[in-house]
Each structure stands twice: as C-alpha cells, then as structure tokens.
Design a protein around this motif. Structure first.
Motif, PDB file in Angstrom:
ATOM      1  N   MET A 154       0.854  -1.194   0.000  1.00 25.11           N
ATOM      2  CA  MET A 154       0.000   0.000   0.000  1.00 25.11           C
ATOM      3  C   MET A 154       0.890   1.244   0.000  1.00 25.11           C
ATOM      4  SD  MET A 154      -2.900   1.197   2.788  1.00 25.11           S
ATOM      5  CE  MET A 154      -3.884  -0.274   2.564  1.00 25.11           C
ATOM      6  N   GLU A 207      -2.117   6.168  -0.496  1.00 26.29           N
ATOM      7  CA  GLU A 207      -3.307   5.395  -0.141  1.00 26.29           C
ATOM      8  C   GLU A 207      -3.486   5.318   1.375  1.00 26.29           C
ATOM      9  OE1 GLU A 207      -5.262   0.958  -0.944  1.00 26.29           O
ATOM     10  OE2 GLU A 207      -3.276   1.483  -1.750  1.00 26.29           O
ATOM     11  N   ASN A 258      -6.776   6.796   3.360  1.00 24.60           N
ATOM     12  CA  ASN A 258      -7.584   5.910   4.212  1.00 24.60           C
ATOM     13  C   ASN A 258      -7.644   6.432   5.647  1.00 24.60           C
ATOM     14  OD1 ASN A 258      -8.167   4.167   2.145  1.00 24.60           O
ATOM     15  ND2 ASN A 258      -6.527   2.713   2.642  1.00 24.60           N
ATOM     16  N   GLN A 274      -7.263   7.954  -5.468  1.00 26.03           N
ATOM     17  CA  GLN A 274      -7.438   7.374  -4.141  1.00 26.03           C
ATOM     18  C   GLN A 274      -8.626   7.981  -3.399  1.00 26.03           C
ATOM     19  OE1 GLN A 274      -6.018   4.720  -2.984  1.00 26.03           O
ATOM     20  NE2 GLN A 274      -4.697   4.543  -4.801  1.00 26.03           N
TER      21      GLN A 274
END
Length: 713
Positions: free
Chosen positions: A1, A5, A9, A50
């Motif tokens: 990842m 990203e 998140n 993203q």
C-alpha cells in the motif's frame, strides 16, 4: 500500500469519526502527510484516484478553485460522498488514535501478563489469563491487542455472552487507543455485533473492520457468511473469549472451528475465576485452551499490594418469609434468567420492615460505611428507600436504567455522588460496570441474584484498593430473605472465596479443595429433595459423614451456558457413576429412555435406595455427552476426612466441654482457614451448630438414631 493510499484511508477514518463528517487542513499539511513538498500533475492524479476509491471529496471555499490549485497555507476540506454505504452505517465505530503516551499506567501484574502473552505468541497459543475482578483483565488484554494485533493490521474477534460485556470491551479499546500502542496508525475501525438495538448485525461486517466485538449467539447461525464478509485470505486473527469459564458452550466451539477453516487464530481466554479453568476441568475447556494458563495472579496478592480493597462481609437476615408456591415457569425464570416474578419483587420491595432494616443498618454505621451504593430491586423499591434515607437526614438520590429519566438526569446524579454531594446512591440495573466510582466504600445488596457475573460486578464496585485510588477496606452488606424454594442465590462471601482460590495443584487424583462448590444445603437437597420437615428429619437420622459427598461432576448446560450443572456423588454410587460415564459413547447412540433403562439395569442396578441417586442426573450427563462428545471428570473431594463432625462431637464429649469452653472450641473450628466447615455449610453457622448437636446426641443417646438409620439403609 502506497503512502498516498495510507494517508487517504486515515483521513477517511478521521472524517467519519467526526460529528459533522468533515475535516479541514492546510494544503501544506496534507502534502506533508503524504511525504511531498510540492504538487505535480502525476501526484494530483494519484490523489484524486485514491479519494474516489475511498469515497471522499476534497473541496475549498475559494470559488472556481480545485484543491490542488490552492496556495500552501490555504485550507482544504475533506468529506464523504453522500452515497457511500459506510457513511450511512451507524453501527461502524471509528476509533481515532490519540497522540502521545497513554496516561493510564499499568500495574506490575498487568505488565507481567502482557510480557507472558508476548512470549507465548511465537507458537500461536491457545491459553488463558486469570486476573481477579477489579484487577484490570480487560484493560490488560486490550493493551496487548492494540500493540500486537491492531497496530500490525491483524484482526481481532472479541466474543462474550452478554451485551454489557460487549460495550465494556469497546470502551476499553477506545480509552486505550494512544500512539504509544499504535504507532503508524491514525485510526481503526470497530463494530459491535449482537441482538441489541444499538448493535449491528453479523452479516453487516466489512473487511475494513479491524476489531469485531460480538455476542457468541449473534455469530453462531451465520458464522460462515460472517467470515466470508470479514476475512481476506490468510489474514491473521486473534480470538478473545471474555469470561472464558463459559467457553464450554457448543456455540463457542462452533465459531472457533469455523474460524480455523479460514485462518490459524490465536485464542485468548479471560477469566477472574481460576477454579473453573483448565486446572480443575477436563474436556472442552482443556481442548480449547491447550496451552493452559498463560498468566495468573490471585486475589490475595492484589489485596496485599493495595490494588484491591480487603472485603468485609456482613449478612443480615431480613426474616422475611418467602412462602413456597412458585410455579415451574417462575422458578425457571429465576434460576436461568435471574428475573424475579412481579408479585415476588413487589412483596420484597414493599415490605416496610425489610426496608427499615436496610436504612437502619446504614444509619447505625454511616461513619464506617461512608460513600455507599445500594442495589435495589426495582423502581418502586428505589423510590421507597430514597424517601426513607432522606427522612433520616442522609443525602441520597436514585438512578434507574430504562426509566423515564433521561441520561442527562442519571449522569447528573452520578456526578453529584462522585463529588461527594450524596452519601448514598440507590440504583436499579445500573452501575455494575463501565462507570468509574473509585471511592465507593460500601455496597448494599438488597436484591437477590442467581447470576455470578452480576454479583461479581456489584461487589466489585467497592473493591478498588488504595493504590488504585480507592479504599483499603470495603464493606459488602447482604440482606437475605428466607426462601422456601430451592434457588441457588449467589453468596457474595462464597463467591469471593471461590475467586480467591489458588488454582488447584495438579495431582494424580483431581481434587476438590476447600473452595469447593459443595455446600451442606445442596448436599441434603441432592439426597432427599427440598421442602418438608420429614425430609430434613430423614437427613438428620443419617450419620453426618455419610451425607458428605465423595466428589462432584460439574459442567455447563450445553443449551444454556450460564447455568452450571453440579451432580454430587456419594460413596456407594462412585463406581456406578464412573462406569456410567465410561459407557456414555455407547449409550449416547441409543434413545434417551433406552439408554437410561440400560444404565439402571447395569451400572446402577439396585441403586434406587442409595444415597443421592437421582435418575435426572443420569439424563443430564447423557445430554451433556450427546451435545459435546466430552466425558466430564469426577472431581474428588479429597479433604472429605476433614469434615468428620463425629470426631468433633467425640472430642467435646471426651473433654466434657460446656458453656464458654464449648463455644470457644466450636468458634475456633468455624473460623480456622484450614478447616472446611464454613464453606461446606454455606457460611450458615446455625445449620452447622444444629448438625453438631445432632452428632453429640447420637453419642449420648445412640438408641434414638440407630433404629431409624438401619431402616433407612
């Protein structure tokens, strides 16, 4: 990842945690979080991609400007798209990691427990940590889970059997989420699953859920679908079973077996009651927790260290006669659900003499008792007691769960109690857990309960020791009514002694020590049933030592895991029971009636006149084996010889003890920790004295009993 990203998140979790579902930061800060100092078209494209995947939008208050067109010191706002499912899922609980070190310090025993867990994880252990109530077993487990599992993106499944325990666990995760334990994570996602209106459904879980806190029953029927929705391939999982002494229930085994098809989980059991752990119970509990007790500490050690208060128990007999006559349904409701029928609750709550006894007890000892919690029966009882306390000049109030009172009102009254503005706080169905009341010195137990968990929580409100901000001594005052029905009310003194027990040492012969669950009253009930004066007279005609069981089968009802089944075994039937248990694999293939018929014709032939024989006990053992494929072990009462009242009576008779000398000798026997009389007689000294006098009379007038005993044999 990628770092982009991860940053997006983390921002998504922070956005959804906030009440307005928005988060605003400077553009420079946003870029630095992703590891960049300037914008490029490639970076903007990756960020937008993203953001779209995460269901977020980034906007500004500057007209006609995109987020990436702002100056470095200008502000960009992130919010969720209205169509995102996660935004509308009210059952997701986002926990934001607080900066810095956790301000709550662990005690030495908690750090030792975490060290033991860290040493055990290399072999994917399945074991138990045993820490007494008030010793912080939930906090200990959560601290370890945050640093070992959540920090490393391993998933956690926390299982319990009551809604209240689920909320207590979530509160611990939220309270302990600091950077110290979770370096590298800004937030994580929890979900609480049960049949409660405030909890989610098992099928609603998401792969994004880091921690699932669930009741065992909510997962049992749909466990395969739950796992498909939650777990990705080869994900690592830690399963925690709270109140692990209940783990023999079939539902736990079903869930764990299903989990093993998806992963190789670590299994951690939490308990405050070591006498119910693998040291004293074979079978399913031993199979589940193959690595035994990973860490344990006893109650006396925590009291010696000042972490827990030393309890002082006082039992007051209300002399309120609960007349016999409960229906079978009402008895089942009390025994299994801990619910008093309305007419019984009203009879107790409205009794003026009983209520006056409660208030008088506090009034005569208010200086000693200090800040006191009263656990009342129902709303009406709380109102009556509150008025009586106030008439005597005490500062009191009451709080009631599920009443017309708002949460604000309850919180206000709890706040007044904390600040010392109230002497007594009366409550119904509240303050058993979750609320921090460190300086409570006394608990009044005015409601009977059959729930060990509820009793543990109630007396635990006063057990915080001086080193933990509480008191060095705590008073537990119980108001006991005279019940005519056979109901296993929890005795707080006995519960404490059970929990204080050191784990039984392994011997070639499993034993039942002085913390045994056997009591004189239950022994007599097993022999002859309960209720009539004629039955009590029959018991008295038998030499006392013949009524002491040699051992006990103790296991949980597979259909109702909170209910413990105890089958007492006596001399003449010990071998018959052993043969019957050994034959269970064969008998279980037959129908119930045929299996019991064969047992009575073979293993228990001519046993109906023997002490303690009860056909229903054979049925219970058969049902248990059919449900679990596990043969329970007979726990032998090796200290049985220490309960020979005949020898005590002979000593009194030989030395011609009488008056004060006799009383002093008997008191010494009753109070000595090396003797078992108090435990065996359920701490009922009157019953003990009566049986001792019977043994004395048997020596003085043997003819009065010999004939009746021979007839009985």
């Amino acid at each position: 990842m990628s770092k982009i990203e991860k940053t997006i998140n983390a921002i998504k979790l922070e956005v959804l945690e906030r009440k307005n579902k928005r988060m605003t930061v400077k553009l420079r800060t946003f870029l630095m979080r992703m590891g960049y100092k300037r914008r490029t078209p490639q970076l903007v494209a990756k960020v937008d991609q993203q953001l779209s995947r995460a269901g977020l939008i980034a906007y500004t208050t500057k007209r006609n400007k995109q987020w990436h067109e702002l100056k470095m010191e200008e502000w960009v706002t992130f919010a969720g798209k209205e169509t995102r499912k996660e935004q509308n899922d009210k059952f997701i609980r986002y926990v934001v990691v607080r900066e810095g070190n956790n301000p709550i310090s662990l005690f030495a025993h908690q750090e030792d427990a975490i060290d033991a867990l860290n040493k055990a994880v290399h072999k994917r252990f399945a074991g138990i940590i045993a820490i007494p109530t008030g010793g912080g077993k939930t906090m200990t487990a959560v601290r370890w889970l945050l640093s070992f599992a959540v920090k490393r993106k391993k998933k956690v499944l926390w299982l319990a059997h009551r809604h209240e325990l689920l909320e207590q666990a979530f509160y611990a995760f939220k309270q302990q989420a600091y950077r110290e334990q979770l370096n590298g994570r800004n937030a994580f996602q929890c979900r609480v699953v049960s049949g409660h209106v405030d909890h989610g459904h098992a099928l609603g879980v998401s792969p994004l859920d880091d921690v699932v806190i669930a009741s065992k029953d909510s997962l049992n029927s749909g466990i395969d679908r739950f796992l498909l929705n939650w777990l990705n391939e080869d994900e690592e999982v830690v399963i925690v079973i709270d109140e692990a002494h209940h783990a023999t229930a079939r539902t736990y085994k079903h869930i764990i077996d299903a989990m093993k098809l998806y992963s190789r989980p670590i299994l951690l059991g939490l308990t405050a009651t070591p006498f119910r752990t693998v040291e004293t119970e074979q079978g399913l509990l031993k199979k589940l927790f193959r690595d035994d007790i990973v860490y344990q500490i006893d109650l006396r050690t925590l009291i010696a260290r000042g972490i827990l208060a030393k309890p002082i128990f006082k039992e007051l007999q209300t002399k309120l006669d609960q007349a016999a006559g409960l229906t079978t349904q009402e008895l089942q409701s009390i025994k299994s659900l801990d619910i008093l029928p309305d007419h019984i609750a009203k009879h107790l709550a409205d009794n003026s003499r009983r209520n006056q006894l409660i208030v008088d007890e506090y009034a005569m000892n208010d200086t000693r008792y200090g800040k006191t919690l009263v656990f009342a029966i129902n709303r009406n009882h709380a109102v009556i007691l509150n008025e009586l306390f106030q008439r005597r000049g005490f500062r009191t109030d009451y709080i009631i769960s599920k009443s017309g009172k708002t949460n604000e009102e309850n919180r206000g009254r709890i706040g007044s109690f904390k600040r010392g503005e109230l002497d007594v706080l009366i409550n119904v169905n509240m303050l058993t857990e979750g609320t921090d009341l460190p300086d409570v010195k006394t608990v009044f137990l005015t409601r009977p309960t059959t729930s060990r968990i509820l009793m543990t929580q109630m007396i635990g409100r006063a057990l915080r020791g001086g080193e933990a901000g509480g008191t060095n001594q705590a008073y537990i005052v119980t108001f006991t009514d005279d019940w005519k029905e056979t109901i296993a009310w929890v005795n707080p003194r006995k519960l404490y002694k059970d929990e204080a027990a050191d784990t039984v040492k392994t011997t070639s012969r499993k034993n039942l020590n002085n913390k045994s669950l056997i009591s004189m009253r239950r022994s007599e009930q097993a022999l002859y049933g309960v209720g009539t004066a004629q039955q009590e007279s029959l018991v008295e005609r038998i030499p006392f030592f013949q009524t002491v069981p040699t051992g006990i089968y103790s296991f949980s009802d597979p259909a109702m895991n909170e209910r413990s089944i105890d089958i007492l075994v006596y001399d003449q039937l010990e071998e018959s029971y052993k043969d019957f248990v050994a034959a269970l694999p064969t008998l279980a293939l037959l129908g119930e009636q045929e299996a019991i018929r064969q047992a009575e014709n073979i293993q228990f032939k001519n046993s109906k006149g023997h002490l303690g024989y009860n056909r229903a006990d054979l049925v219970k053992l058969l049902h248990y084996y059919q449900a679990t494929a596990d043969k329970p072990s007979l726990l032998l009462f090796e200290d049985r010889e220490k309960l020979n009242l005949q020898e005590v009576a002979e000593e009194i008779y030989r030395q011609e003890l009488g008056g004060e000398k006799k009383k002093a000798y008997i008191d010494q026997l009753w109070n000595e920790e090396t003797n078992f009389y108090a435990v065996y007689f359920g701490f009922n000294k009157l019953h003990f004295r009566k049986r001792l006098e019977t043994e004395l009379l048997r020596i003085e007038e043997p003819g009065l009993y010999d004939e009746g005993w021979k007839r009985r044999k």
